[in-house]
Scaffold this motif. Structure first.
Motif, PDB file in Angstrom:
ATOM      1  N   LYS A  80       0.834  -1.215   0.000  1.00 28.80           N
ATOM      2  CA  LYS A  80       0.000   0.000   0.000  1.00 28.80           C
ATOM      3  C   LYS A  80       0.868   1.265   0.000  1.00 28.80           C
ATOM      4  CE  LYS A  80      -4.246  -1.722   2.174  1.00 28.80           C
ATOM      5  NZ  LYS A  80      -5.061  -1.755   3.414  1.00 28.80           N
ATOM      6  N   THR A  96      -5.850   6.384 -12.395  1.00 28.01           N
ATOM      7  CA  THR A  96      -5.244   7.029 -11.228  1.00 28.01           C
ATOM      8  C   THR A  96      -3.989   6.296 -10.755  1.00 28.01           C
ATOM      9  OG1 THR A  96      -6.491   5.720  -9.629  1.00 28.01           O
ATOM     10  CG2 THR A  96      -7.518   7.778 -10.418  1.00 28.01           C
ATOM     11  N   HIS A 110      -7.925  -5.136 -13.033  1.00 22.30           N
ATOM     12  CA  HIS A 110      -7.759  -3.699 -13.309  1.00 22.30           C
ATOM     13  C   HIS A 110      -8.932  -3.163 -14.116  1.00 22.30           C
ATOM     14  CE1 HIS A 110      -6.708  -4.090 -17.626  1.00 22.30           C
ATOM     15  NE2 HIS A 110      -6.312  -5.287 -17.251  1.00 22.30           N
ATOM     16  N   ASN A 166       2.354   1.720  -3.420  1.00 21.49           N
ATOM     17  CA  ASN A 166       1.365   2.213  -4.379  1.00 21.49           C
ATOM     18  C   ASN A 166       1.068   3.703  -4.143  1.00 21.49           C
ATOM     19  OD1 ASN A 166      -2.074   2.232  -4.869  1.00 21.49           O
ATOM     20  ND2 ASN A 166      -0.682   1.823  -6.556  1.00 21.49           N
ATOM     21  N   ARG A 167       1.066   4.115  -2.869  1.00 21.63           N
ATOM     22  CA  ARG A 167       0.844   5.541  -2.546  1.00 21.63           C
ATOM     23  C   ARG A 167       1.967   6.378  -3.161  1.00 21.63           C
ATOM     24  NH1 ARG A 167       0.948   5.207   2.987  1.00 21.63           N
ATOM     25  NH2 ARG A 167      -0.748   3.711   2.838  1.00 21.63           N
ATOM     26  N   VAL A 176       1.342   6.610  -6.914  1.00 19.40           N
ATOM     27  CA  VAL A 176       0.216   7.502  -7.230  1.00 19.40           C
ATOM     28  C   VAL A 176       0.626   8.963  -7.060  1.00 19.40           C
ATOM     29  CG1 VAL A 176      -2.078   8.228  -6.435  1.00 19.40           C
ATOM     30  CG2 VAL A 176      -1.573   5.794  -6.717  1.00 19.40           C
ATOM     31  N   GLU A 177       1.434   9.234  -6.040  1.00 19.10           N
ATOM     32  CA  GLU A 177       1.839  10.613  -5.755  1.00 19.10           C
ATOM     33  C   GLU A 177       3.063  11.050  -6.572  1.00 19.10           C
ATOM     34  OE1 GLU A 177       2.306  10.521  -1.527  1.00 19.10           O
ATOM     35  OE2 GLU A 177       0.128  10.412  -1.169  1.00 19.10           O
ATOM     36  N   HIS A 220      -6.864  -2.496  -9.653  1.00 22.25           N
ATOM     37  CA  HIS A 220      -5.964  -1.413 -10.061  1.00 22.25           C
ATOM     38  C   HIS A 220      -6.712  -0.488 -11.014  1.00 22.25           C
ATOM     39  CE1 HIS A 220      -2.492  -0.253 -12.961  1.00 22.25           C
ATOM     40  NE2 HIS A 220      -2.636   0.679 -12.048  1.00 22.25           N
ATOM     41  N   ASP A 221      -6.808   0.780 -10.640  1.00 22.91           N
ATOM     42  CA  ASP A 221      -7.438   1.792 -11.503  1.00 22.91           C
ATOM     43  C   ASP A 221      -6.382   2.329 -12.464  1.00 22.91           C
ATOM     44  OD1 ASP A 221      -8.313   4.309 -12.544  1.00 22.91           O
ATOM     45  OD2 ASP A 221      -9.876   4.338 -11.002  1.00 22.91           O
ATOM     46  N   ILE A 247       3.679  -0.263 -10.262  1.00 21.58           N
ATOM     47  CA  ILE A 247       2.583   0.399  -9.530  1.00 21.58           C
ATOM     48  C   ILE A 247       2.684   0.193  -8.019  1.00 21.58           C
ATOM     49  CG2 ILE A 247       1.018   0.337 -11.512  1.00 21.58           C
ATOM     50  CD1 ILE A 247      -0.488  -1.901 -10.151  1.00 21.58           C
ATOM     51  N   GLU A 250      -4.155   3.938  -8.711  1.00 22.38           N
ATOM     52  CA  GLU A 250      -4.435   3.481  -7.350  1.00 22.38           C
ATOM     53  C   GLU A 250      -4.872   2.013  -7.312  1.00 22.38           C
ATOM     54  OE1 GLU A 250      -6.819   5.113  -3.419  1.00 22.38           O
ATOM     55  OE2 GLU A 250      -7.089   6.078  -5.346  1.00 22.38           O
ATOM     56  N   THR A 273      -6.824  -0.746  -4.999  1.00 21.87           N
ATOM     57  CA  THR A 273      -7.724  -0.918  -3.862  1.00 21.87           C
ATOM     58  C   THR A 273      -7.740  -2.386  -3.480  1.00 21.87           C
ATOM     59  OG1 THR A 273      -9.093   0.856  -4.733  1.00 21.87           O
ATOM     60  CG2 THR A 273     -10.084  -0.530  -3.036  1.00 21.87           C
TER      61      THR A 273
END
Ligand SMILES: [Zn+2]
Length: 237
Positions: free
Chosen positions: A52, A231, A141, A55-56, A59-60, A227-228, A98, A233, A235
């Motif tokens: 997690k 974005t 995804h 992945n953060r 994403v950032e 997986h989006d 990712i 992200e 989940t």
């Protein structure tokens, strides 16, 4: 005086390129991959937290700037990955990227529609029971072409048999009375993708007594995720 000036200039000549190089390529060698002790210290829960957190960072836009060459060297004599990820073949859903992990951090299995089979189960059993990974993530995804193909009943060569493995999720997913049960219905496709990831997890535990025992002992978690693509992200479901 001249000599001292000359010496200072020479020193600067060496110093300045070093500083410029350091500013342009800030590689951090501290993200050297897992050894046996670090892997032992992980739990299934902390392995998920590590995924997690990675992945953060992705994403950032704050991914670690790893020295992958150094990681390749440091892992050549052995590997201690903390997690297994089964993802779709899709070029945009690459686990190491990712989840912002480096060389030797993850076991990665990939096949269109992230479905399992006996060979996949054998690989999972090796990755966990033998090689010590703490978590198996089965990750679908958004806008998955394989799931869309299953929703539309596509038949083509060897793809037919692969899409058959997604059909239980298609059949189990309800739609509203006036909605289409095919790939034109985006919500349906997403719901089937989630259902497929969950059903693959259930299948892993049903079909592999070895993995089920590890889960029951608290040494392993098998979890579905989504997986989006837009974005980045992930989940955990
Ligand atoms: Zn896909």
């Amino acid at each position: 005086m001249t000599h001292r000036f000359f010496s200072t200039s020479i020193a600067l000549l060496f110093l300045v390129p070093t500083l410029v190089f350091a500013a342009e390529l800030p590689t951090d060698r501290s993200y050297i991959t897992f050894d046996a002790a670090k892997q032992d210290a992980m739990t299934p829960a902390s392995a998920i937290e590590k995924l997690k957190a990675g992945n953060r960072r992705f994403v950032e836009g704050d991914a670690h700037n790893r020295d992958l060459r150094a990681q390749a060297e440091s892992t050549a004599s052995g590997q201690y990955p903390f997690a297994v990820v089964l993802s779709c073949l899709d070029s945009r859903s690459a686990p190491e990227i990712i989840f912002d992990q480096g060389v030797g951090d993850l076991f990665v299995a990939r096949v269109a529609g992230n479905v399992i089979n006996d060979d996949m189960l054998g690989s999972f059993e090796f990755a966990t029971k033998v090689a010590g990974s703490k978590v198996i993530v089965i990750m679908g995804h958004s806008a998955c072409g394989a799931v869309m193909g299953a929703c539309d009943g596509v038949e083509m060569g060897h793809l037919t048999g692969l899409l058959d493995k997604i059909m239980p999720a298609v059949d189990a997913t309800p739609v509203a009375a006036d909605a289409a049960r095919n790939a034109t219905n985006r919500k349906f496709v997403e719901a089937v993708t989630e259902a497929n990831a969950k059903m693959q997890v259930a299948d892993v535990l049903r079909r592999s007594p070895i993995l089920k025992a590890l889960v029951d002992q608290g040494d392993l978690l098998v979890v579905p995720a989504m997986h989006d693509l837009s974005t980045g992200e992930v989940t955990f479901l």
